[in-house]
Design an enzyme around this catalytic site. Sequence first.
Site, PDB file in Angstrom:
ATOM      1  N   ASP A 213      -3.417   7.157  -2.794  1.00  0.00           N
ATOM      2  CA  ASP A 213      -2.628   6.458  -1.783  1.00  0.00           C
ATOM      3  C   ASP A 213      -3.454   6.516  -0.501  1.00  0.00           C
ATOM      4  O   ASP A 213      -3.530   7.557   0.160  1.00  0.00           O
ATOM      5  CB  ASP A 213      -1.279   7.176  -1.636  1.00  0.00           C
ATOM      6  CG  ASP A 213      -0.527   6.759  -0.386  1.00  0.00           C
ATOM      7  OD1 ASP A 213      -1.072   5.985   0.420  1.00  0.00           O
ATOM      8  OD2 ASP A 213       0.610   7.230  -0.204  1.00  0.00           O
ATOM      9  N   GLN A 216      -3.060   5.979   4.813  1.00  0.00           N
ATOM     10  CA  GLN A 216      -3.451   6.579   6.096  1.00  0.00           C
ATOM     11  C   GLN A 216      -4.955   6.793   6.209  1.00  0.00           C
ATOM     12  O   GLN A 216      -5.431   7.238   7.244  1.00  0.00           O
ATOM     13  CB  GLN A 216      -2.740   7.930   6.284  1.00  0.00           C
ATOM     14  CG  GLN A 216      -1.237   7.833   6.393  1.00  0.00           C
ATOM     15  CD  GLN A 216      -0.793   7.089   7.643  1.00  0.00           C
ATOM     16  OE1 GLN A 216      -1.539   6.972   8.626  1.00  0.00           O
ATOM     17  NE2 GLN A 216       0.418   6.570   7.627  1.00  0.00           N
ATOM     18  N   CYS A 379       9.186  10.229   5.851  1.00  0.00           N
ATOM     19  CA  CYS A 379       9.191   9.920   4.403  1.00  0.00           C
ATOM     20  C   CYS A 379       8.424  10.975   3.616  1.00  0.00           C
ATOM     21  O   CYS A 379       7.723  10.657   2.647  1.00  0.00           O
ATOM     22  CB  CYS A 379       8.623   8.532   4.118  1.00  0.00           C
ATOM     23  SG  CYS A 379       9.596   7.227   4.824  1.00  0.00           S
TER      24      CYS A 379
HETATM   25  N1  PMP Z   1       1.773   6.366   1.824  1.00  0.00           N
HETATM   26  C1  PMP Z   1       1.534   6.869   3.029  1.00  0.00           C
HETATM   27  C2  PMP Z   1       0.658   8.075   3.154  1.00  0.00           C
HETATM   28  C3  PMP Z   1       2.087   6.253   4.148  1.00  0.00           C
HETATM   29  O1  PMP Z   1       1.861   6.746   5.360  1.00  0.00           O
HETATM   30  C4  PMP Z   1       2.908   5.117   3.991  1.00  0.00           C
HETATM   31  C5  PMP Z   1       3.576   4.447   5.171  1.00  0.00           C
HETATM   32  N2  PMP Z   1       4.168   5.322   6.064  1.00  0.00           N
HETATM   33  C6  PMP Z   1       3.104   4.621   2.700  1.00  0.00           C
HETATM   34  C7  PMP Z   1       2.514   5.271   1.643  1.00  0.00           C
HETATM   35  C8  PMP Z   1       3.942   3.420   2.439  1.00  0.00           C
HETATM   36  O2  PMP Z   1       3.339   2.302   2.963  1.00  0.00           O
HETATM   37  P1  PMP Z   1       4.122   0.923   3.011  1.00  0.00           P
HETATM   38  O3  PMP Z   1       5.446   1.215   3.635  1.00  0.00           O
HETATM   39  O4  PMP Z   1       3.261   0.045   3.857  1.00  0.00           O
HETATM   40  O5  PMP Z   1       4.247   0.444   1.609  1.00  0.00           O
END
Ligand code: PMP
Length: 421
Positions: A213, A216, A379
């Site tokens: 992922d 960031q 989150c």
């Molecule tokens: N992974 C990480 C580490 C994030 O910071 C975020 C967004 N805060 C996401 C996934 C999700 O990204 P998105 O909402 O653009 O799908």
Amino acid sequence: MPDTAIDVRPAVQAPFDLKALRDEFPILAREVHGKPLVYLDNAATSQTPSRVIDVFNHYYTRYNANIHRGLHTLADEATAAFEGTRARVQAFLNAEDSRQVIFTRGTTEAINLVAQSWGRQNLSAGDEVLISMLEHHSNIVPWQLLAAERGFTLKVIPVDERGALDIRAYRALLSERTKLVAVNHVSNALGTINPIKEMARLAHQQGALILVDGAQAAPHQKIDVQDLDADFYAFSGHKVYGPTGAGVLYGKKALLDSMPPWQGGGEMIKTVSFEPSGTTFAETPHKFEAGTPAIAEVIAMGEALGWVESVGIEAIGQWESALLAHATERVSQIDGLNIIGTAPNKAGVLSFVVDGAHSQDIGLLIDQLGVAIRTGHHCAQPLLHHFGVEATCRASFAAYNTLEEVDTFVAALERVIKMVR
Ligand code: PMP
């Protein structure tokens, strides 16, 4: 002049023309509650330069059309710009082939795609998927949903007291049962940078795949998917100076080719028939892109990556490190303030709590002073619970932030703390 009067500290300066760069972002000129905006919520979404915003105007005034199937000029132009963006993303990630770039709505959708397509095909009872304590909910919940359906086990790599991944524990968790390691490159809640290349090597030694992922990481450091040897890599356009609604899943070509579609509809088929098994699917990447995509957003995301390249991702990362170092030093002097996340290798994220002050109160009051930070669980509830907190305040930095803005933020924070204590 006596020697003591000479300030020998090197001036900390951005490795680019910061004033000119800021001028490219119209939103930075606005005021909030009568104060100049200090935008320090870049980990949630970054602001967008004019040349990216202009893409929308140009697209809708010159060549708005649905892509791929049209024979007219506008459809051709839109298709060329959309498909051309794949090559831009390919270069940004140093992927081997532009067909390895799948457009999604963002990181969340990219991870769900892997879970629903590769995961449903390859994971079953007895298998294990490793995620980490640092994960965003978008790299936890898709695996939980699938584990409930397919019966595999989800295991969590722990972090140490600084918020760095415990690599020894990771090694111990890896086994021949591990089919996938799904981890973030950089934690959005703490800023920890994970040693992905080493983690990929260890995962591959056990025959497991690695999904990264990169939401960031992509805005802050050079991503080279070949050097990392990532099997899947996901990021979101809106965190890389682009628009919301567009993101990317990179995957190794052979893997993508072996995976079934995950959403059905237009664009992703070769032929459709009512005969049993009569419907056939398009090749990678189109097989994963059902329906009309976010055409203008994808093209604008490509422009944003071009903007990042024109500034230089290394220069951006270097400047954010300087901002982080300055902010860390300044807030460390605030009585009762505790930084959550002190890993040695960190991106531009500063998470903290303050004794006797609710994070939410700080967030609301500091907004009145024109400073935008994020408060809450980011989150990443399991991670915050691990550190014994429900919420933190988080300041996060981007290329356009200044040292003066950091000072304004710290002064505002000190004022707010006095008000709430
Ligand atoms: N992974 C990480 C580490 C994030 O910071 C975020 C967004 N805060 C996401 C996934 C999700 O990204 P998105 O909402 O653009 O799908």
